[in-house]
Design a protein around this motif. Sequence first.
Motif: not given
Length: 150
Positions: A23-25, A54-56, A87-90
Motif C-alpha cells: 500500500x505504501x509503495x 523531491x516527491x519522497x 519507514x517505507x518511504x525513507x
Amino acid sequence: MIREQVKSAQVEAMKAGDKERLAAVRLILAKLKDRDIELRTASNVPDDDAVVVEVLQKMVKQRRESIEMFKNGGRDELAAKEEAELGVIESFLPQQLSEDETRAAIEGIKAEVGAASVKDMGKVMAVLKERHGSVIDMSKASGLVKAALS
C-alpha cells in the motif's frame, strides 16, 4: 534509479503478500505519477532521481506532521500506521547527512557566501538546497542555519 527500485519493491511486496508495504509503495508510485503529469507542461524537466527525491521528501514531511498530530490527538493506531508508511518511504531516500555533517556544510557555505547575519539566511539556504537538497532534511537545516547565523 530510485523509480526502478520503487517499482521492483512493489513486485516484491506483492509476491511476499506484505499488504502494508504494498500500500505504501503504491502510494509512492501514485504521487510520482501525479508529479510526472505536472511536469508535462514544464519547460525544463529536472533529472528523474531529483524528481523522485523531491516527491519522497514531501511525503516524509507530511507523514511526520501527521504522526505528531495523531499523537497529540491520542490516535496512536493512526500514528503507528503513518510511522510504518514513513519507514517505507525513507527506505527509498538516499542516505541523509548527519547533523554534524549538515553543520559542517552550513559553515562552509556561510564562509563561501560571506553570510554574517540572519538577513543572509536566504542565500545560505539556496546554496545548501542546490548542493545538498537530496541528502538534507531542509526543515531541520533551516533551524541549523538560523542558529549558525545568530
